[in-house]
Write a protein that holds these residues in place. Structure first.
Motif, PDB file in Angstrom:
ATOM      1  N   MET A 165       0.835  -1.189   0.000  1.00 49.39           N
ATOM      2  CA  MET A 165       0.000   0.000   0.000  1.00 49.39           C
ATOM      3  C   MET A 165       0.876   1.247   0.000  1.00 49.39           C
ATOM      4  SD  MET A 165      -3.458   0.052   2.124  1.00 49.39           S
ATOM      5  CE  MET A 165      -3.323  -1.018   3.497  1.00 49.39           C
ATOM      6  N   PRO A 166       0.522   2.249  -0.754  1.00 51.29           N
ATOM      7  CA  PRO A 166       1.307   3.479  -0.805  1.00 51.29           C
ATOM      8  C   PRO A 166       1.134   4.321   0.457  1.00 51.29           C
ATOM      9  CG  PRO A 166      -0.516   3.581  -2.359  1.00 51.29           C
ATOM     10  CD  PRO A 166      -0.549   2.236  -1.733  1.00 51.29           C
ATOM     11  N   THR A 167       2.171   5.097   0.731  1.00 54.45           N
ATOM     12  CA  THR A 167       2.141   6.022   1.868  1.00 54.45           C
ATOM     13  C   THR A 167       1.952   7.432   1.331  1.00 54.45           C
ATOM     14  OG1 THR A 167       3.645   4.598   3.096  1.00 54.45           O
ATOM     15  CG2 THR A 167       3.438   6.869   3.847  1.00 54.45           C
ATOM     16  N   TYR A 168       0.977   8.139   1.865  1.00 56.56           N
ATOM     17  CA  TYR A 168       0.684   9.508   1.461  1.00 56.56           C
ATOM     18  C   TYR A 168       1.009  10.468   2.593  1.00 56.56           C
ATOM     19  CZ  TYR A 168      -1.863   7.442  -2.425  1.00 56.56           C
ATOM     20  OH  TYR A 168      -2.202   6.727  -3.544  1.00 56.56           O
ATOM     21  N   SER A 169       1.491  11.638   2.248  1.00 57.06           N
ATOM     22  CA  SER A 169       1.783  12.687   3.225  1.00 57.06           C
ATOM     23  C   SER A 169       0.694  13.740   3.149  1.00 57.06           C
ATOM     24  CB  SER A 169       3.133  13.338   2.933  1.00 57.06           C
ATOM     25  OG  SER A 169       4.164  12.390   3.040  1.00 57.06           O
ATOM     26  N   TYR A 170       0.224  14.179   4.299  1.00 62.65           N
ATOM     27  CA  TYR A 170      -0.805  15.216   4.391  1.00 62.65           C
ATOM     28  C   TYR A 170      -0.304  16.339   5.285  1.00 62.65           C
ATOM     29  CZ  TYR A 170      -4.287  12.009   2.423  1.00 62.65           C
ATOM     30  OH  TYR A 170      -4.986  11.169   1.602  1.00 62.65           O
ATOM     31  N   ARG A 171      -0.811  17.561   5.027  1.00 63.53           N
ATOM     32  CA  ARG A 171      -0.510  18.724   5.862  1.00 63.53           C
ATOM     33  C   ARG A 171      -1.764  19.566   5.980  1.00 63.53           C
ATOM     34  NH1 ARG A 171       4.447  21.508   7.096  1.00 63.53           N
ATOM     35  NH2 ARG A 171       5.361  19.834   5.885  1.00 63.53           N
ATOM     36  N   CYS A 172      -2.042  20.013   7.196  1.00 57.77           N
ATOM     37  CA  CYS A 172      -3.196  20.869   7.442  1.00 57.77           C
ATOM     38  C   CYS A 172      -2.877  22.287   6.988  1.00 57.77           C
ATOM     39  CB  CYS A 172      -3.550  20.853   8.931  1.00 57.77           C
ATOM     40  SG  CYS A 172      -4.958  21.921   9.341  1.00 57.77           S
ATOM     41  N   THR A 173      -3.823  22.934   6.325  1.00 56.78           N
ATOM     42  CA  THR A 173      -3.613  24.302   5.836  1.00 56.78           C
ATOM     43  C   THR A 173      -3.742  25.339   6.950  1.00 56.78           C
ATOM     44  OG1 THR A 173      -5.944  24.484   5.245  1.00 56.78           O
ATOM     45  CG2 THR A 173      -4.432  23.750   3.521  1.00 56.78           C
ATOM     46  N   GLU A 174      -4.332  24.951   8.095  1.00 59.76           N
ATOM     47  CA  GLU A 174      -4.550  25.912   9.183  1.00 59.76           C
ATOM     48  C   GLU A 174      -3.539  25.769  10.320  1.00 59.76           C
ATOM     49  OE1 GLU A 174      -8.654  26.027  10.333  1.00 59.76           O
ATOM     50  OE2 GLU A 174      -9.316  25.943   8.253  1.00 59.76           O
ATOM     51  N   CYS A 175      -3.275  24.538  10.783  1.00 59.53           N
ATOM     52  CA  CYS A 175      -2.380  24.368  11.935  1.00 59.53           C
ATOM     53  C   CYS A 175      -1.015  23.790  11.549  1.00 59.53           C
ATOM     54  CB  CYS A 175      -3.032  23.473  12.999  1.00 59.53           C
ATOM     55  SG  CYS A 175      -3.199  21.742  12.522  1.00 59.53           S
ATOM     56  N   ASP A 176      -0.786  23.531  10.269  1.00 56.27           N
ATOM     57  CA  ASP A 176       0.470  22.973   9.755  1.00 56.27           C
ATOM     58  C   ASP A 176       0.814  21.611  10.344  1.00 56.27           C
ATOM     59  OD1 ASP A 176       1.001  24.930   7.886  1.00 56.27           O
ATOM     60  OD2 ASP A 176       2.116  26.179   9.306  1.00 56.27           O
ATOM     61  N   ASN A 177      -0.183  20.892  10.831  1.00 55.70           N
ATOM     62  CA  ASN A 177       0.029  19.526  11.289  1.00 55.70           C
ATOM     63  C   ASN A 177       0.342  18.665  10.070  1.00 55.70           C
ATOM     64  OD1 ASN A 177      -0.047  17.090  12.732  1.00 55.70           O
ATOM     65  ND2 ASN A 177      -2.251  16.871  12.408  1.00 55.70           N
ATOM     66  N   ALA A 178       1.467  17.928  10.109  1.00 51.56           N
ATOM     67  CA  ALA A 178       1.875  17.087   8.992  1.00 51.56           C
ATOM     68  C   ALA A 178       2.001  15.647   9.471  1.00 51.56           C
ATOM     69  CB  ALA A 178       3.192  17.573   8.420  1.00 51.56           C
ATOM     70  N   PHE A 179       1.548  14.706   8.638  1.00 51.36           N
ATOM     71  CA  PHE A 179       1.649  13.293   8.984  1.00 51.36           C
ATOM     72  C   PHE A 179       1.602  12.447   7.714  1.00 51.36           C
ATOM     73  CE2 PHE A 179      -2.773  14.483   9.016  1.00 51.36           C
ATOM     74  CZ  PHE A 179      -3.421  13.438   8.369  1.00 51.36           C
ATOM     75  N   CYS A 238      -7.319  20.005  14.470  1.00 45.90           N
ATOM     76  CA  CYS A 238      -8.032  21.289  14.507  1.00 45.90           C
ATOM     77  C   CYS A 238      -9.298  21.315  13.661  1.00 45.90           C
ATOM     78  CB  CYS A 238      -7.097  22.411  14.075  1.00 45.90           C
ATOM     79  SG  CYS A 238      -6.724  22.410  12.308  1.00 45.90           S
ATOM     80  N   GLY A 239      -9.525  20.305  12.843  1.00 41.13           N
ATOM     81  CA  GLY A 239     -10.703  20.293  11.980  1.00 41.13           C
ATOM     82  C   GLY A 239     -10.517  21.081  10.698  1.00 41.13           C
ATOM     83  N   GLY A 240      -9.295  21.528  10.433  1.00 44.87           N
ATOM     84  CA  GLY A 240      -9.007  22.307   9.225  1.00 44.87           C
ATOM     85  C   GLY A 240      -8.921  21.421   7.988  1.00 44.87           C
ATOM     86  N   LYS A 241      -8.650  22.059   6.873  1.00 42.70           N
ATOM     87  CA  LYS A 241      -8.591  21.366   5.592  1.00 42.70           C
ATOM     88  C   LYS A 241      -7.219  20.733   5.387  1.00 42.70           C
ATOM     89  CE  LYS A 241      -9.377  22.149   0.692  1.00 42.70           C
ATOM     90  NZ  LYS A 241      -9.687  23.138  -0.338  1.00 42.70           N
ATOM     91  N   LEU A 242      -7.192  19.462   4.981  1.00 40.19           N
ATOM     92  CA  LEU A 242      -5.937  18.756   4.696  1.00 40.19           C
ATOM     93  C   LEU A 242      -5.626  18.808   3.210  1.00 40.19           C
ATOM     94  CD1 LEU A 242      -6.202  15.486   6.820  1.00 40.19           C
ATOM     95  CD2 LEU A 242      -4.712  17.442   7.232  1.00 40.19           C
ATOM     96  N   ARG A 243      -4.345  18.879   2.910  1.00 36.76           N
ATOM     97  CA  ARG A 243      -3.869  18.824   1.526  1.00 36.76           C
ATOM     98  C   ARG A 243      -2.809  17.749   1.432  1.00 36.76           C
ATOM     99  NH1 ARG A 243      -5.404  22.991  -2.140  1.00 36.76           N
ATOM    100  NH2 ARG A 243      -4.316  21.500  -3.446  1.00 36.76           N
ATOM    101  N   LYS A 244      -2.771  17.041   0.317  1.00 39.98           N
ATOM    102  CA  LYS A 244      -1.708  16.063   0.086  1.00 39.98           C
ATOM    103  C   LYS A 244      -0.422  16.808  -0.205  1.00 39.98           C
ATOM    104  CE  LYS A 244      -4.000  11.943  -1.617  1.00 39.98           C
ATOM    105  NZ  LYS A 244      -4.174  11.023  -2.748  1.00 39.98           N
ATOM    106  N   VAL A 245       0.675  16.275   0.314  1.00 42.16           N
ATOM    107  CA  VAL A 245       1.992  16.844   0.070  1.00 42.16           C
ATOM    108  C   VAL A 245       2.700  15.931  -0.919  1.00 42.16           C
ATOM    109  CG1 VAL A 245       4.190  17.495   1.105  1.00 42.16           C
ATOM    110  CG2 VAL A 245       2.072  17.816   2.388  1.00 42.16           C
TER     111      VAL A 245
END
Length: 96
Positions: A1-15, A32-39
């Motif tokens: 399975m592939p690993t994807y990186s995400y980052r929150c646009t509001e709190c900069d939480n990355a995982f 924080c409930g903010g919007k996530l974007r794929k990195v």
């Protein structure tokens, strides 16, 4: 399975998370409930076979075609003058 990186646009939480191709993308940050974007990061690509390097046939074909066409063009410019002289000589009757 592939690993994807995400980052929150509001709190900069990355995982990073493992997801299948058919799984839906994550859209809401757990903290924080903010919007996530794929990195998207750089991907290692390996080109194998011929034709990918300057030293391969593509570069040598340009050199050989370029060098062979220049003398041919020079000969084409030289040919009409001698041909005109020979055609005027052939118009006179030949001694047999």
């Amino acid at each position: 399975m592939p690993t994807y990186s995400y980052r929150c646009t509001e709190c900069d939480n990355a995982f990073d998370i493992q997801q299948g191709f058919a799984d839906a993308s994550l859209t809401v940050c757990d903290k924080c409930g903010g919007k996530l974007r794929k990195v998207f990061g750089a991907v290692g690509v390996s080109f194998k076979g011929s034709g990918f390097y300057r030293t391969d046939s593509a570069a040598s074909a340009k050199k050989s075609s370029g060098s062979s066409s220049a003398p041919a063009a020079a000969e084409a410019k030289k040919d009409p003058a001698p041909a005109a002289a020979s055609s005027s000589a052939s118009s006179t009757p030949a001694a047999s």
